[in-house]
Scaffold this motif. Structure first.
Motif, short mmCIF file in Angstrom:
data_model
loop_
_atom_site.label_atom_id
_atom_site.label_comp_id
_atom_site.label_asym_id
_atom_site.label_seq_id
_atom_site.Cartn_x
_atom_site.Cartn_y
_atom_site.Cartn_z
N ALA A 162 -13.18 4.77 15.53
CA ALA A 162 -11.86 4.19 15.81
C ALA A 162 -10.77 5.18 15.43
CB ALA A 162 -11.68 2.88 15.04
N GLU A 163 -9.67 5.16 16.15
CA GLU A 163 -8.59 6.10 15.89
C GLU A 163 -7.54 5.44 14.99
OE1 GLU A 163 -6.73 9.60 15.70
OE2 GLU A 163 -8.65 9.22 16.68
N PRO A 164 -7.26 6.02 13.83
CA PRO A 164 -6.27 5.43 12.92
C PRO A 164 -4.85 5.60 13.46
CG PRO A 164 -7.08 7.52 12.06
CD PRO A 164 -7.91 7.22 13.25
N SER A 165 -3.98 4.71 13.02
CA SER A 165 -2.57 4.77 13.45
C SER A 165 -1.74 5.62 12.51
CB SER A 165 -2.00 3.35 13.51
OG SER A 165 -1.88 2.81 12.19
N GLY A 166 -2.25 5.82 11.28
CA GLY A 166 -1.47 6.54 10.28
C GLY A 166 -0.66 5.63 9.38
N LEU A 174 -12.16 4.81 9.33
CA LEU A 174 -12.01 4.41 10.72
C LEU A 174 -12.60 5.44 11.68
CD1 LEU A 174 -8.43 2.82 10.83
CD2 LEU A 174 -10.59 1.66 11.31
N ARG A 175 -12.28 6.70 11.43
CA ARG A 175 -12.81 7.75 12.31
C ARG A 175 -14.33 7.79 12.27
NH1 ARG A 175 -8.47 10.95 10.03
NH2 ARG A 175 -6.73 11.07 11.52
N GLY A 176 -14.90 7.55 11.09
CA GLY A 176 -16.35 7.54 10.97
C GLY A 176 -17.00 6.42 11.77
N LEU A 177 -16.21 5.40 12.11
CA LEU A 177 -16.71 4.28 12.92
C LEU A 177 -16.31 4.40 14.38
CD1 LEU A 177 -15.81 1.45 10.37
CD2 LEU A 177 -18.07 2.43 10.78
N ALA A 179 -1.80 -1.34 8.75
CA ALA A 179 -2.41 -1.57 10.07
C ALA A 179 -3.83 -1.03 10.12
CB ALA A 179 -1.55 -0.92 11.15
N ASP A 180 -4.04 0.14 9.52
CA ASP A 180 -5.38 0.73 9.57
C ASP A 180 -6.37 -0.07 8.73
OD1 ASP A 180 -4.55 2.68 11.28
OD2 ASP A 180 -4.37 4.25 9.77
N TYR A 181 -5.94 -0.56 7.58
CA TYR A 181 -6.86 -1.38 6.79
C TYR A 181 -7.20 -2.67 7.54
CZ TYR A 181 -9.00 -4.38 3.42
OH TYR A 181 -9.89 -5.22 2.83
N THR A 182 -6.20 -3.27 8.16
CA THR A 182 -6.44 -4.51 8.92
C THR A 182 -7.46 -4.26 10.02
OG1 THR A 182 -4.21 -5.31 8.45
CG2 THR A 182 -5.35 -6.29 10.33
N ARG A 183 -7.38 -3.12 10.69
CA ARG A 183 -8.35 -2.77 11.73
C ARG A 183 -9.73 -2.58 11.13
NH1 ARG A 183 -10.97 -3.45 16.10
NH2 ARG A 183 -11.60 -1.58 17.23
N LEU A 184 -9.81 -1.92 9.98
CA LEU A 184 -11.11 -1.70 9.32
C LEU A 184 -11.74 -3.04 8.93
CD1 LEU A 184 -12.98 0.58 8.29
CD2 LEU A 184 -11.84 0.38 6.09
N ALA A 185 -10.93 -3.94 8.41
CA ALA A 185 -11.45 -5.26 8.04
C ALA A 185 -11.96 -6.03 9.25
CB ALA A 185 -10.36 -6.06 7.32
N GLU A 186 -11.29 -5.88 10.38
CA GLU A 186 -11.75 -6.52 11.62
C GLU A 186 -13.11 -5.98 12.03
OE1 GLU A 186 -8.61 -5.65 14.29
OE2 GLU A 186 -7.30 -7.29 13.59
N LEU A 187 -13.28 -4.66 11.94
CA LEU A 187 -14.57 -4.06 12.28
C LEU A 187 -15.67 -4.55 11.33
CD1 LEU A 187 -13.40 -0.39 13.00
CD2 LEU A 187 -14.18 -2.08 14.69
N HIS A 188 -15.33 -4.71 10.07
CA HIS A 188 -16.30 -5.21 9.10
C HIS A 188 -16.72 -6.63 9.42
CE1 HIS A 188 -17.35 -6.85 4.97
NE2 HIS A 188 -18.26 -5.94 5.19
N LEU A 218 0.84 -1.20 0.00
CA LEU A 218 0.00 0.00 0.00
C LEU A 218 0.88 1.25 0.00
CD1 LEU A 218 -2.84 -0.90 2.54
CD2 LEU A 218 -2.75 -1.30 0.07
N LYS A 219 0.32 2.31 -0.57
CA LYS A 219 1.07 3.56 -0.67
C LYS A 219 0.56 4.56 0.37
CE LYS A 219 3.03 1.80 -4.31
NZ LYS A 219 4.41 1.26 -4.23
N GLN A 220 1.37 5.60 0.60
CA GLN A 220 0.99 6.64 1.56
C GLN A 220 -0.32 7.31 1.17
OE1 GLN A 220 2.55 7.09 4.38
NE2 GLN A 220 1.16 8.74 5.07
N LYS A 221 -0.61 7.37 -0.14
CA LYS A 221 -1.86 7.99 -0.59
C LYS A 221 -3.10 7.24 -0.12
CE LYS A 221 0.02 10.17 -4.76
NZ LYS A 221 -0.02 10.22 -6.24
N ALA A 222 -2.91 6.01 0.33
CA ALA A 222 -4.05 5.24 0.81
C ALA A 222 -4.47 5.64 2.21
CB ALA A 222 -3.71 3.74 0.80
N CYS A 223 -3.59 6.26 2.96
CA CYS A 223 -3.84 6.53 4.38
C CYS A 223 -5.06 7.41 4.65
CB CYS A 223 -2.60 7.16 5.01
SG CYS A 223 -1.22 6.01 5.20
#
Length: 285
Positions: free
Chosen positions: A77-81, A72-75, A85-94, A60-65
């Protein structure tokens, strides 16, 4: 119960009658046969296969952050940047039912920002070629069905909210041209993906909106498995075909005017007991 159990030969025979009727009443027009992808044409979810690879090889590229962080914030959750890691957290929430399907679908598109199309096609090939079930689809029943429909005169299209690059790669054994694939995509600038989702996103009501925008007509027949296909199938003018449907989809389709049929377990992925997105409480793509 208004849903009829049917076999593949029943469907082909009925479609042949539809084409002959259309030739009499709609000369010169090719009826559309619209197929959902994940859970219908095949069992696995190609979006998840692609993303599993992207996370594993950490490309993944920095532009994805920013887009993943917004989701994540809309759900709450606080993103790590850090995008992986942030996508993995989003997938867990899903998976836990805390992230709505459309938010996840959009994040799976916008999170591709910064990756070149060339690289994304390569990752899609690697992800799909590593899946045994997808390597077998060229010899499955749906390939035969698509060939028969095309021989009758149907215009066969695939409609999916999974990323277009993965869908194009997976659908190639069916002989579907890229121009006949409606899938999730973002704008591409200079060969590199951006985070700008191209509307209508073919998810939920967006599936039928995308079909009307591209082809100017509703399908004569459509095939799907889950609630994400409901709007497309409700708008279908002649025959709706459920393939290994979720319980929610069966309930939603029961009582809809017109013909709704349900196929048995067909195709190698489903026959092997691999449900993909089709049998869980996921809306489907």
């Amino acid at each position: 119960m208004s849903i009829r159990s049917a076999t593949l030969s029943d469907v082909v025979e009925h479609c042949d009658r539809l084409v002959r009727q259309d030739r009499r009443h709609r000369p010169g027009s090719a009826p559309i046969a619209a197929f959902d992808a994940d859970g219908t044409l095949w069992g696995p979810d190609v979006a998840e296969l692609l993303w599993n690879r992207l996370i594993t090889v950490k490309c993944l590229k920095q532009k994805a952050c920013p887009s993943i962080a917004r989701a994540l914030r809309g759900l709450g959750a606080e993103p790590s940047g850090e995008a992986h890691a942030d996508y993995t957290r989003l997938a867990e929430l899903h998976r836990a039912g805390r992230c709505p399907e459309e938010i996840m679908v959009r994040a799976m598109l916008q999170g591709l920002a910064g990756i070149s199309e060339e690289d994304l096609y390569a990752h899609s090939r690697e992800a799909i070629e590593s899946c045994d079930d997808l390597r077998q689809i060229a010899s499955g029943d749906f390939r035969k069905m698509l060939d028969q429909l095309r021989a009758m005169g149907f215009h066969t299209i695939v409609v999916s909210s999974s990323p277009r690059w993965a869908v194009e790669t997976a659908v190639r054994p069916f002989g579907i041209e890229p121009d006949d694939i409606l899938a999730g995509q973002v704008a591409v600038v200079g060969g590199v993906l951006t985070d700008g989702v191209i509307e209508p996103l073919p998810h939920g009501r967006g599936k039928i909106q995308a079909i009307l925008k591209k082809f100017g007509a509703v399908p004569r027949i459509s095939l799907g498995n889950a609630l994400g296909d409901l709007a497309m199938m409700t708008a279908t003018s002649a025959l709706r075909i459920l393939v290994n449907p979720t319980d929610e989809m069966v309930v939603a389709c029961d009582g809809i005017p017109g013909d709704t049929w349900a196929l048995g377990l067909i195709g190698p992925a489903v026959a092997a007991g691999q449900s993909g997105r089709g049998t869980a409480k996921k809306p489907g793509r």
